[in-house]
Design an enzyme around this catalytic site. Structure first.
Site, mmCIF file in Angstrom:
data_model
loop_
_atom_site.group_PDB
_atom_site.id
_atom_site.type_symbol
_atom_site.label_atom_id
_atom_site.label_comp_id
_atom_site.label_asym_id
_atom_site.label_seq_id
_atom_site.Cartn_x
_atom_site.Cartn_y
_atom_site.Cartn_z
ATOM 1 N N LYS A 1 -0.268 -14.996 -4.208
ATOM 2 C CA LYS A 1 1.026 -14.499 -3.918
ATOM 3 C C LYS A 1 1.944 -15.937 -3.467
ATOM 4 O O LYS A 1 1.230 -16.688 -2.775
ATOM 5 C CB LYS A 1 1.340 -13.462 -2.812
ATOM 6 C CG LYS A 1 0.581 -12.257 -3.222
ATOM 7 C CD LYS A 1 0.878 -11.477 -2.244
ATOM 8 C CE LYS A 1 0.005 -9.940 -2.526
ATOM 9 N NZ LYS A 1 0.635 -8.951 -3.032
ATOM 10 N N HIS B 1 -8.237 -10.030 2.460
ATOM 11 C CA HIS B 1 -6.845 -10.498 2.352
ATOM 12 C C HIS B 1 -6.423 -10.964 3.983
ATOM 13 O O HIS B 1 -5.832 -12.052 4.062
ATOM 14 C CB HIS B 1 -5.760 -9.320 1.965
ATOM 15 C CG HIS B 1 -6.421 -8.816 0.627
ATOM 16 N ND1 HIS B 1 -6.774 -9.432 -0.380
ATOM 17 C CD2 HIS B 1 -6.356 -7.466 0.208
ATOM 18 C CE1 HIS B 1 -7.299 -8.642 -1.505
ATOM 19 N NE2 HIS B 1 -6.876 -7.380 -1.259
ATOM 20 N N ASP C 1 -11.885 -3.255 2.627
ATOM 21 C CA ASP C 1 -10.974 -3.444 1.680
ATOM 22 C C ASP C 1 -9.968 -4.291 1.983
ATOM 23 O O ASP C 1 -9.413 -4.880 0.996
ATOM 24 C CB ASP C 1 -10.407 -2.007 1.487
ATOM 25 C CG ASP C 1 -9.658 -1.860 0.222
ATOM 26 O OD1 ASP C 1 -10.188 -2.378 -1.018
ATOM 27 O OD2 ASP C 1 -8.315 -1.419 0.216
#
Ligand code: BG6
Length: 511
Positions: free
Chosen positions: A202, A260, A255
């Protein structure tokens, strides 16, 4: 073709022009290939960034011909590309797409694939350079790697370079991540392994490095002397949708936090790297993860919170409870929300808490890193303050949406009697730049083609992140089961998450 520097390449532009190569996509009929990979590759073609004669050999179980697969690919690109199809660009792009079928660990299928690969390489003169892309469920990773190893042992490796991109999740715990690393390293050198964490692709995440290290004013205050605490939030308004059966075996910690959020933490807390390259940046990131103080079982209850959403309303829509979602067994104990308070035992961050939270079915989608600064040393303006306390200076980096950075500070309200109010200096990507940002996958695929691994996770990072998470999971498993659901869809998570931060006299930011 215009030569482009890789995202963070320090090398001169001419050195970083990507070589002709064949990308072999395992998982060609899957969702990721349809929604992300082919559209990303097509958009790179549209920008004329792909190397000459780039070939894409797709592999999956379904028996398709090249033609049938190209048709399918076109439909998916039409549906998911960020820009419409240009027929001329599409024709030359599609001429480089090929298909071969077989099972992921099936020697026969792989023999067929290798034969096809040789033909494609000869026909398109790609120099034997190969980029293998494992866009498949994690249970099939090792089977594919073994087959790639078998081909290599039989001398069927390419004459050029061979790299592999591995999708997340990379393991489900420390032991499985280590096993996967061992399997990958038996065929590929670590320098040729590109583990995807799409957050690193990103634009706003890459900008953390630029913001911190290209500006002289930040580093002097980016430490325990000036920073009170840091909050990292990744909130999602969506539920688990059709991914219930995958998600139920995973949960928010595995997850989102292990990958992240740990990556965001590393970028925010790392020391300046010696250079902006894969080795230097990742050396510093892994030090952050190694500095995280590991929990003992009895500390987990006070330093973490978890929850699962019940029914509720999100953005005006009535939504079901997690345990009513497709693929989720009733009575599931899987967490859809997790919050942690971590400390880093490092010179820079000693004593500064990092509060991390993520959840599904929260009121809105928002990813933000907020650095909250200590108050001014002396309060000169008691009488000016409307609220009982002075609001701290907060630097917030909005990863998504409304991408930007803002700094909150106190300002005098014009006129008298004298009053103060928080105001913000705000940078908005949308207002400052007209160009549309490439998707994370465009950036990451391009970097892998150019051999720049800066934005991919290294084996030691992955294992360090799992080491932290394992302590949390171990603490949770030693606690009595929770009464779930414990937060209503459309709210900011369980009460325990508020208690976690309020015990320290602080509050979660309102997003
Ligand atoms: C994925 C998770 O890695 O990231 C999903 O598996 C999550 O559960 C997604 O929804 C969030 O990504 P983004 O880019 O939408 O923030």
């Amino acid at each position: 073709m215009t030569a482009q520097a890789s995202t963070f390449a320090a090398a001169p532009v001419s050195d970083s022009a990507p070589h002709p190569c064949t990308i072999v996509i395992f998982g060609a009929s899957g969702d990721l290939t349809a929604r992300m990979l082919l559209p990303a590759l097509y958009n790179l073609a549209l920008d004329r960034r792909l190397p000459p004669r780039l070939s894409i050999l797709c592999y999956a179980r379904t028996k398709w011909t090249d033609e049938a697969f190209r048709e399918e690919a076109r439909k998916n690109v039409e549906k998911h590309s960020r820009r419409p199809i240009d027929p001329d660009v599409w024709d030359s792009f599609a001429a480089g797409i090929f298909y071969s079928y077989g099972g992921y660990d099936d020697p026969e299928g792989h023999d067929r694939l290798n034969e096809r690969l040789r033909e494609v390489e000869a026909e398109r003169d790609t120099g034997g350079n190969r980029l293998y892309y494992l866009a498949v469920p994690p249970t099939t990773f090792i089977g594919i790697i073994e087959q790639l190893g078998r081909a290599q042992a039989q001398g069927k490796g390419g004459e050029g370079w061979s790299r592999v991109i591995v999708e997340k999740p990379f393991g489900v715990d420390l032991a499985s991540a280590r096993e996967l690393n061992r399997a990958v390293h038996s065929v590929f050198d670590e320098d040729d392994v590109y583990r995807i964490d799409h957050y690193l692709g990103k634009e706003t995440v890459q900008n953390i490095l630029v913001f911190r290290f290209a500006n002289g004013i930040m580093e002097p205050i980016w430490n325990r002397r000036y920073v009170d605490h840091v909050q990292i939030t990744v909130s999602e308004s969506l539920g688990v949708g059709s991914r219930g059966s995958y998600y139920n075996g995973s949960g928010a910690l595995r997850d989102m936090l292990q990958n992240h959020i740990m990556q965001l933490l590393s970028l925010v807390a790392m020391e300046p790297p010696l250079a902006i390259d894969g080795r230097s940046v990742r050396n510093e990131k892994v030090k952050v993860l190694n500095a995280v103080r590991l929990f003992e079982d009895d500390e987990v209850a006070m330093a973490t919170a978890r929850g699962q959403y019940g029914p509720g309303w999100v953005a005006g829509e009535e939504v079901p409870a997690y345990h009513e979602e497709e693929g989720v067994p009733g009575g599931s104990q899987t967490e859809t929300f997790a919050a942690l308070r971590l400390f880093l035992d490092s010179w820079r961050w000693a004593g500064v808490p990092f509060y991390l939270r993520t959840g599904k079915r929260l009121p809105k989608r928002s990813t933000e890193i907020a650095v909250s600064f200590k108050p001014a040393p002396q309060l000169l303006f008691h009488d000016f303050v409307e609220k009982p306390h002075l609001e701290p200076n907060v630097l917030s980096i909005r990863i998504q949406p409304n991408e930007g950075i803002s700094l909150k500070f106190l300002t005098k309200v014009p006129g008298s009697p004298p009053r103060m109010r928080p105001a913000a200096m705000d940078f908005l990507y949308g207002a400052s730049f007209v160009a549309q940002a490439p998707s994370a996958y465009e950036t990451l695929i391009m970097d892998a083609l150019q051999g720049d691994a800066t934005l991919f996770t290294r084996s030691d990072e992955v294992e360090a992140a799992w080491t932290i998470m394992e302590r949390v999971l171990s603490g949770w498993s030693s606690m009595p089961p929770l009464e779930l659901p414990n937060y209503e869809a459309g709210t900011w998570g369980p009460a325990a998450a508020d208690e976690l931060i309020e015990r320290d006299g602080r509050q979660w930011r309102r997003l």
